[in-house]
Write an enzyme that holds these catalytic residues in place. Structure first.
Site, mmCIF file in Angstrom:
data_model
loop_
_atom_site.group_PDB
_atom_site.id
_atom_site.type_symbol
_atom_site.label_atom_id
_atom_site.label_comp_id
_atom_site.label_asym_id
_atom_site.label_seq_id
_atom_site.Cartn_x
_atom_site.Cartn_y
_atom_site.Cartn_z
ATOM 1 C CB SER A 142 5.502 -0.908 -0.131
ATOM 2 O OG SER A 142 4.275 -0.834 -0.826
ATOM 3 C CE LYS A 201 -4.853 -1.120 0.552
ATOM 4 N NZ LYS A 201 -3.635 -1.180 -0.245
ATOM 5 C CB THR A 212 -0.956 0.022 1.213
ATOM 6 O OG1 THR A 212 -2.003 0.924 0.938
ATOM 7 C CG2 THR A 212 -0.257 0.410 2.481
ATOM 8 C CB THR A 217 1.384 1.534 -4.850
ATOM 9 O OG1 THR A 217 2.043 1.395 -3.594
ATOM 10 C CG2 THR A 217 0.475 2.740 -4.817
ATOM 11 C CB CYS A 252 5.419 1.307 -5.037
ATOM 12 S SG CYS A 252 5.113 0.034 -3.800
ATOM 13 N N GLY A 284 -5.812 6.552 7.581
ATOM 14 C CA GLY A 284 -5.396 5.611 6.553
ATOM 15 C C GLY A 284 -4.417 4.631 7.163
#
Length: 178
Positions: free
Chosen positions: A130, A39, A7, A169, A166, A51
């Protein structure tokens, strides 16, 4: 700020507004399980936004515990964050939770984690997960160079940038603003 895979969450404060944005991807190893997870959510009758990054079940536990603290301390986000961090740090079962969260009441922003940290960012942005550092770097650049953008726009653009860098993500972004 976090090594949690799966995430990106970023909080941005600008012109009296705070926005928290996060992606929707949930992964297990190298498999995408879901791309539309929420989230980022509101608590305390919409007066607090939060979050999370980390294990989903652990995050839901933290949401519930944080909302209990908010009710206990009449919505005082600072006291609630400190008390949650203390409980998280000292409770043997809670210490096993693998998550962290960003919370805001529209003025203050805090990062809360299981090490007992309650961090008020020095600047007007903070990222976790991440892709958190990618989103944080983008948010800080936008804050310095794009005066026309709102907190909400910066938060969304920052997660979009993280999604390009990422692999944990995606660009299915949920954003809440106070």
């Amino acid at each position: 700020m976090s090594s949690f895979k799966g995430t990106t969450i970023v909080a941005v404060r600008k012109n009296g507004k705070v926005a928290i944005a996060g992606d929707g991807q949930v992964t297990a190893g190298d498999t995408i399980l879901k791309s539309n997870a929420h989230k980022v959510r509101t608590l305390f009758d919409g007066k607090i936004i939060t979050g999370f990054a980390g294990a989903t079940a652990d995050a839901f536990t933290l949401f519930e515990l944080f909302e209990v603290k908010l009710k206990q301390y009449n919505g005082d986000i600072t006291r609630s964050a400190v008390e949650l961090a203390k409980q998280w740090r000292t409770d043997r079962q809670l210490r096993q939770l693998e998550a962290m969260m960003l919370v805001s009441d529209g003025t203050k922003i805090f990062l809360i984690n299981g090490a007992g940290d309650v961090v008020d960012p020095e600047r007007d942005a903070i990222g976790i997960g991440s892709g958190g550092n990618f989103a944080l770097a983008a948010a800080l650049a936008y804050l310095d160079t794009a005066p026309e953008l709102t907190a909400r726009e910066i938060a969304v653009k920052s997660v979009e940038i993280a999604a390009k860098l990422c692999i944990y993500t995606d660009d299915s972004i949920i954003v809440k603003e106070l």
